[in-house]
Write a protein that holds these residues in place. Structure first.
Motif, short mmCIF file in Angstrom:
data_model
loop_
_atom_site.label_atom_id
_atom_site.label_comp_id
_atom_site.label_asym_id
_atom_site.label_seq_id
_atom_site.Cartn_x
_atom_site.Cartn_y
_atom_site.Cartn_z
N VAL A 1 0.85 -1.18 0.00
CA VAL A 1 0.00 0.00 0.00
C VAL A 1 0.89 1.23 0.00
CG1 VAL A 1 -1.81 1.28 1.21
CG2 VAL A 1 -1.77 -1.22 1.31
N GLU A 2 0.65 2.10 -0.97
CA GLU A 2 1.34 3.39 -1.00
C GLU A 2 0.35 4.43 -0.53
OE1 GLU A 2 3.25 4.28 -4.68
OE2 GLU A 2 4.41 2.43 -4.65
N THR A 3 0.80 5.31 0.34
CA THR A 3 -0.05 6.35 0.89
C THR A 3 0.49 7.70 0.46
OG1 THR A 3 -0.51 4.98 2.81
CG2 THR A 3 -1.03 7.30 3.00
N GLU A 4 -0.41 8.53 -0.06
CA GLU A 4 -0.05 9.89 -0.46
C GLU A 4 -0.85 10.86 0.39
OE1 GLU A 4 -0.53 12.86 -4.24
OE2 GLU A 4 -0.28 10.74 -4.65
N GLU A 5 -0.16 11.68 1.13
CA GLU A 5 -0.84 12.69 1.93
C GLU A 5 -1.37 13.76 1.00
OE1 GLU A 5 -1.32 12.54 5.19
OE2 GLU A 5 -0.16 10.69 5.38
#
Length: 95
Positions: free
Chosen positions: A80-84
């Motif tokens: 999972v990649e998370t982008e703020e």
């Protein structure tokens, strides 16, 4: 209230097929959105599935498992990649 970070899920899976049905299964998988075949041999197909949630990945995997000639469809790995949002900082750590 801060915005929820956007998440992008990437998963690999192995699809085991009856060898006589592998070509037909490959053709059906090729029609699926957000699914890419990365290898095939000996009745096994390696795919990468992408989506916005684990549920979306699971739905794609379920559709593959129900194809005629499929023996099993198993997720091997999920990242999972998370982008703020609202920020220039990016967090690519697995959640």
């Amino acid at each position: 209230m801060p915005e929820q970070p956007k998440r992008h899920h990437i998963s690999s899976a192995v699809i085991a097929t009856m060898p006589a049905h592998t070509a037909a299964v490959l053709a059906e998988i090729a029609k699926m959105e957000n699914v890419e075949v990365h290898g095939e041999g000996g009745g096994k197909i390696v795919v990468v599935i992408e989506g916005s949630s684990t549920g979306m990945l699971g739905e794609s995997l379920t559709r593959m498992s129900l194809l005629d000639g499929v023996i099993s469809a198993n997720m091997v790995f999920e990242h999972v990649e998370t982008e703020e949002t609202g920020s220039d900082d990016r967090n690519t750590d697995a959640a």
